[in-house]
Write a protein that holds these residues in place. Structure first.
Motif, PDB file in Angstrom:
ATOM      1  N   ASP A 118       1.167  -5.396  -2.120  1.00  0.00           N
ATOM      2  CA  ASP A 118       0.527  -4.288  -2.852  1.00  0.00           C
ATOM      3  C   ASP A 118      -0.794  -4.652  -3.533  1.00  0.00           C
ATOM      4  O   ASP A 118      -1.311  -3.860  -4.311  1.00  0.00           O
ATOM      5  N   HIS A 119      -1.305  -5.824  -3.314  1.00  0.00           N
ATOM      6  CA  HIS A 119      -2.565  -6.157  -3.975  1.00  0.00           C
ATOM      7  C   HIS A 119      -3.769  -5.558  -3.238  1.00  0.00           C
ATOM      8  O   HIS A 119      -4.881  -5.635  -3.729  1.00  0.00           O
ATOM      9  N   LYS A 135      -4.441  -5.555   0.576  1.00  0.00           N
ATOM     10  CA  LYS A 135      -4.962  -6.125   1.827  1.00  0.00           C
ATOM     11  C   LYS A 135      -5.285  -5.034   2.846  1.00  0.00           C
ATOM     12  O   LYS A 135      -6.397  -4.973   3.378  1.00  0.00           O
ATOM     13  N   THR A 136      -4.288  -4.173   3.106  1.00  0.00           N
ATOM     14  CA  THR A 136      -4.482  -3.130   4.115  1.00  0.00           C
ATOM     15  C   THR A 136      -5.545  -2.134   3.666  1.00  0.00           C
ATOM     16  O   THR A 136      -6.394  -1.712   4.465  1.00  0.00           O
ATOM     17  N   SER A 137      -5.522  -1.785   2.383  1.00  0.00           N
ATOM     18  CA  SER A 137      -6.518  -0.836   1.855  1.00  0.00           C
ATOM     19  C   SER A 137      -7.935  -1.361   2.040  1.00  0.00           C
ATOM     20  O   SER A 137      -8.864  -0.609   2.329  1.00  0.00           O
ATOM     21  N   PRO A 187       0.849  -8.259   6.829  1.00  0.00           N
ATOM     22  CA  PRO A 187       1.762  -7.450   6.034  1.00  0.00           C
ATOM     23  C   PRO A 187       2.842  -8.326   5.416  1.00  0.00           C
ATOM     24  O   PRO A 187       3.418  -9.174   6.104  1.00  0.00           O
ATOM     25  N   ASN A 209      -9.490  -7.578  -6.377  1.00  0.00           N
ATOM     26  CA  ASN A 209      -9.448  -6.165  -5.988  1.00  0.00           C
ATOM     27  C   ASN A 209      -9.044  -5.249  -7.146  1.00  0.00           C
ATOM     28  O   ASN A 209      -8.539  -5.696  -8.156  1.00  0.00           O
ATOM     29  N   SER A 245     -13.411  -3.097  -5.006  1.00  0.00           N
ATOM     30  CA  SER A 245     -12.405  -2.039  -5.051  1.00  0.00           C
ATOM     31  C   SER A 245     -12.232  -1.477  -3.645  1.00  0.00           C
ATOM     32  O   SER A 245     -13.196  -0.994  -3.044  1.00  0.00           O
ATOM     33  N   ALA A 246     -11.009  -1.537  -3.145  1.00  0.00           N
ATOM     34  CA  ALA A 246     -10.732  -0.962  -1.833  1.00  0.00           C
ATOM     35  C   ALA A 246     -10.706   0.556  -1.925  1.00  0.00           C
ATOM     36  O   ALA A 246     -10.821   1.249  -0.922  1.00  0.00           O
ATOM     37  N   GLU A 247     -10.554   1.059  -3.144  1.00  0.00           N
ATOM     38  CA  GLU A 247     -10.466   2.495  -3.366  1.00  0.00           C
ATOM     39  C   GLU A 247     -11.859   3.136  -3.320  1.00  0.00           C
ATOM     40  O   GLU A 247     -12.068   4.159  -2.682  1.00  0.00           O
TER      41      GLU A 247
HETATM   42  P1  GTP Z   1       1.540  -5.131   1.629  1.00  0.00           P
HETATM   43  O1  GTP Z   1       1.034  -4.900   3.012  1.00  0.00           O
HETATM   44  O2  GTP Z   1       2.787  -4.389   1.336  1.00  0.00           O
HETATM   45  O3  GTP Z   1       1.664  -6.576   1.275  1.00  0.00           O
HETATM   46  O4  GTP Z   1       0.460  -4.489   0.592  1.00  0.00           O
HETATM   47  P2  GTP Z   1      -1.125  -4.504   0.701  1.00  0.00           P
HETATM   48  O5  GTP Z   1      -1.651  -5.734   0.058  1.00  0.00           O
HETATM   49  O6  GTP Z   1      -1.577  -4.206   2.066  1.00  0.00           O
HETATM   50  O7  GTP Z   1      -1.508  -3.310  -0.272  1.00  0.00           O
HETATM   51  P3  GTP Z   1      -1.993  -1.858   0.122  1.00  0.00           P
HETATM   52  O8  GTP Z   1      -3.342  -1.901   0.715  1.00  0.00           O
HETATM   53  O9  GTP Z   1      -0.933  -1.185   0.871  1.00  0.00           O
HETATM   54  O10 GTP Z   1      -2.175  -1.212  -1.325  1.00  0.00           O
HETATM   55  C1  GTP Z   1      -1.096  -1.058  -2.219  1.00  0.00           C
HETATM   56  C2  GTP Z   1      -1.391   0.079  -3.164  1.00  0.00           C
HETATM   57  O11 GTP Z   1      -2.502  -0.215  -3.986  1.00  0.00           O
HETATM   58  C3  GTP Z   1      -1.727   1.384  -2.458  1.00  0.00           C
HETATM   59  O12 GTP Z   1      -1.134   2.451  -3.174  1.00  0.00           O
HETATM   60  C4  GTP Z   1      -3.232   1.459  -2.552  1.00  0.00           C
HETATM   61  O13 GTP Z   1      -3.704   2.785  -2.561  1.00  0.00           O
HETATM   62  C5  GTP Z   1      -3.493   0.785  -3.880  1.00  0.00           C
HETATM   63  N1  GTP Z   1      -4.821   0.141  -3.912  1.00  0.00           N
HETATM   64  C6  GTP Z   1      -5.268  -0.798  -3.063  1.00  0.00           C
HETATM   65  N2  GTP Z   1      -6.498  -1.181  -3.397  1.00  0.00           N
HETATM   66  C7  GTP Z   1      -6.855  -0.454  -4.475  1.00  0.00           C
HETATM   67  C8  GTP Z   1      -8.033  -0.401  -5.299  1.00  0.00           C
HETATM   68  O14 GTP Z   1      -9.021  -1.109  -5.109  1.00  0.00           O
HETATM   69  N3  GTP Z   1      -8.012   0.485  -6.340  1.00  0.00           N
HETATM   70  C9  GTP Z   1      -6.947   1.271  -6.603  1.00  0.00           C
HETATM   71  N4  GTP Z   1      -7.028   2.098  -7.655  1.00  0.00           N
HETATM   72  N5  GTP Z   1      -5.828   1.238  -5.852  1.00  0.00           N
HETATM   73  C10 GTP Z   1      -5.784   0.389  -4.805  1.00  0.00           C
END
Ligand code: GTP
Ligand code: MG
Length: 452
Positions: free
Chosen positions: A20-21, A23-25, A81, A133, A201-203
């Motif tokens: 959830d940190h 990566k995918t975003s 993942p 991030n 920020s991935a957002e």
């Molecule tokens: P896993 O694949 O499960 O290990 O997670 P991940 O690292 O790929 O995280 P993912 O990209 O799925 O993001 C997890 C959550 O964080 C999602 O709800 C995203 O929308 C949120 N998120 C990711 N990056 C950001 C960011 O830069 N800002 C905000 N506000 N939310 C973010």
């Protein structure tokens, strides 16, 4: 001759970090930016791998990247993942990954899987940068979509900037606790000895121009020689995942890091029982979402050159192992290639003894990581294998002399129903977790309790 001329291939970038940190975003954001830039066709999402060509990087990075400064063709990002971080980082007999981005939630800081990723990066000596991030979640943040880091930081109030810096320095402290000297990326001169931290920020896309610029610069500066490969030669790659694909049976998703694989090539793939010799039936590339309905899920391609991700359909892949090598035979002697694959498998093989616990993991890389943690804790291993926990594992575990060894440690695997029934019946304990050191901790607590 022309056929064997070295070409610069795309560096492979593993994206790692705690659940959830983001990566995918982060990769979604990079893909999304390309779509906004009218370059959607240029970015291809393959097998957990996203290829981003140089001209797209330069579009997104704006004035930060001048494409004429670079001669590498772009970057190939591999998303990892959850617990799959290990398999993608193995770097034996080739480069996978060449460099890495460690994604850390700037508010959440270092977490168990962050530490695990750092451990592996250190062990495999993979250069990396840190993407700090979610900077947009710092309270009071004033978002500036797609802006470079410096520009958006300048647009924050002093208090917000101070809060961000506090988090960033905590991160830098965590890295230094793990023997990595790190600093804000713009202060880093020598990226080989210092880790650059890039606030992003991935957002909102803030800092993404900087992230791409730093990655591109890092690869160009330090990786260029290693990127010179004979792209026309027989392919070498690593199995990322073994999957069932409708209409094709068992297939492997692979990252090709050297040479070219063609749709009728003879290949050797690392399997549970040793090397598998087979022939490619089809090279499959997932279609973009909008094409799936009319064209089906996959497009068949004739050839794939390094570096790229591809799904390979071939007979006899049931025993293929995630993390194992894959080689095109080409005009070499097939026995030589088998030997090469065998040697690489042996190199990864875990040291086992007469007495100890049974260990199961989802990939060769994770098996290796788990085994090395157990070794450090002086916990002996009687059997170590890739695959789900099956009744035959219970049969091995129950023969242990010491009760504390009548256990199975599973990482990122399932326990088959009949295996858990049998384990209960035979008094074998099964531990599973998708964070290695938690798994080992749980086991050690159990042993301690027993001995009290
Ligand atoms: P896993 O694949 O499960 O290990 O997670 P991940 O690292 O790929 O995280 P993912 O990209 O799925 O993001 C997890 C959550 O964080 C999602 O709800 C995203 O929308 C949120 N998120 C990711 N990056 C950001 C960011 O830069 N800002 C905000 N506000 N939310 C973010
Ligand atoms: Mg993810």
């Amino acid at each position: 001759d022309d056929e064997s001329e070295a070409t610069l291939r795309t560096p492979i970038v593993a994206v790692l970090g705690h659940v959830d940190h983001g990566k995918t975003s982060l990769l979604d954001e990079i893909r999304g930016s390309a779509v906004t830039e009218g370059e959607s066709g240029a970015i291809t999402q393959h097998i957990g791998a996203t290829a981003v060509p140089l001209d797209v990087i330069s579009e997104i990075a704006g004035e930060l990247v001048d494409p004429t400064d670079f001669d590498l063709p772009g970057l190939l990002f591999i998303d990892t993942p959850g617990h799959h971080s290990f398999s993608t980082l193995r770097s034996r007999g080739g480069a996978l990954a060449d460099i890495a981005i460690l994604v850390v939630d700037v508010n959440d800081g270092f977490q168990p899987q962050t530490l695990e990723a750092v451990d592996i990066l250190a062990r495999t000596q993979t250069p990396f940068i840190v993407a700090a991030n979610k900077i947009d979640t710092v309270p009071g943040w004033n978002p500036n979509d797609h802006a470079p880091t410096q520009q958006t930081i300048d647009a924050q109030t002093d208090r917000v900037e101070r809060d961000l810096n506090e988090n960033l320095y905590e991160l830098i402290g965590d890295l230094s606790d793990n023997d990595f000297s790190a600093d804000m990326y713009w202060r880093v001169q020598d990226f080989q000895n210092n880790i650059g931290v890039v606030p992003v920020s991935a957002e909102t896309g803030e800092g993404i121009p900087d992230l791409l610029t730093v990655m591109m610069g890092l690869s160009q500066r330090y990786m260029k020689e290693e990127m010179a490969v004979d792209v026309n030669g027989p392919a070498a790659g690593t199995v990322l995942e073994v999957t069932d694909t409708q209409g094709f049976g068992t297939t492997v998703d692979a990252i090709i890091y050297d040479g070219t694989i063609r749709a009728d090539d003879e290949i050797v793939v690392g399997g549970v029982e040793g090397p598998i010799v087979t022939e490619v039936r089809a090279l499959l590339r997932p279609r973009p979402l909008e094409e799936i309905r009319t064209e089906g899920q996959f497009e068949q391609v004739d050839a794939v050159a390094a570096a790229d991700g591809i799904k390979i359909a071939a007979p006899d892949l049931d025993d293929a192992m995630a993390g194992a090598p894959i080689r095109v035979v080409g005009d070499r002697d097939v026995d030589d290639v088998i030997e090469e694959v065998q040697a690489e498998l042996a190199d990864i093989a875990v040291q086992t003894g007469e007495e100890g616990v049974v260990v199961k993991a989802d990939t060769l890389g994770s098996l290796e990581a788990l085994a090395s943690t157990l070794e450090a804790e002086e916990i002996p291993i009687v059997r170590a294998e890739v695959g789900d926990i099956a009744p035959r594992d219970v049969r091995v575990a129950e023969t242990a002399n010491e009760v504390k060894h009548r256990t199975i440690l599973g990482f990122g695997v399932e326990t088959l129903d009949d295996a858990s029934d049998l384990a209960e019946q035979e008094g074998v304990r099964i531990f599973d977790h998708d964070v290695i050191y938690r798994l080992v901790e749980e086991y050690e607590e159990y042993v301690e309790e027993r001995e009290r």
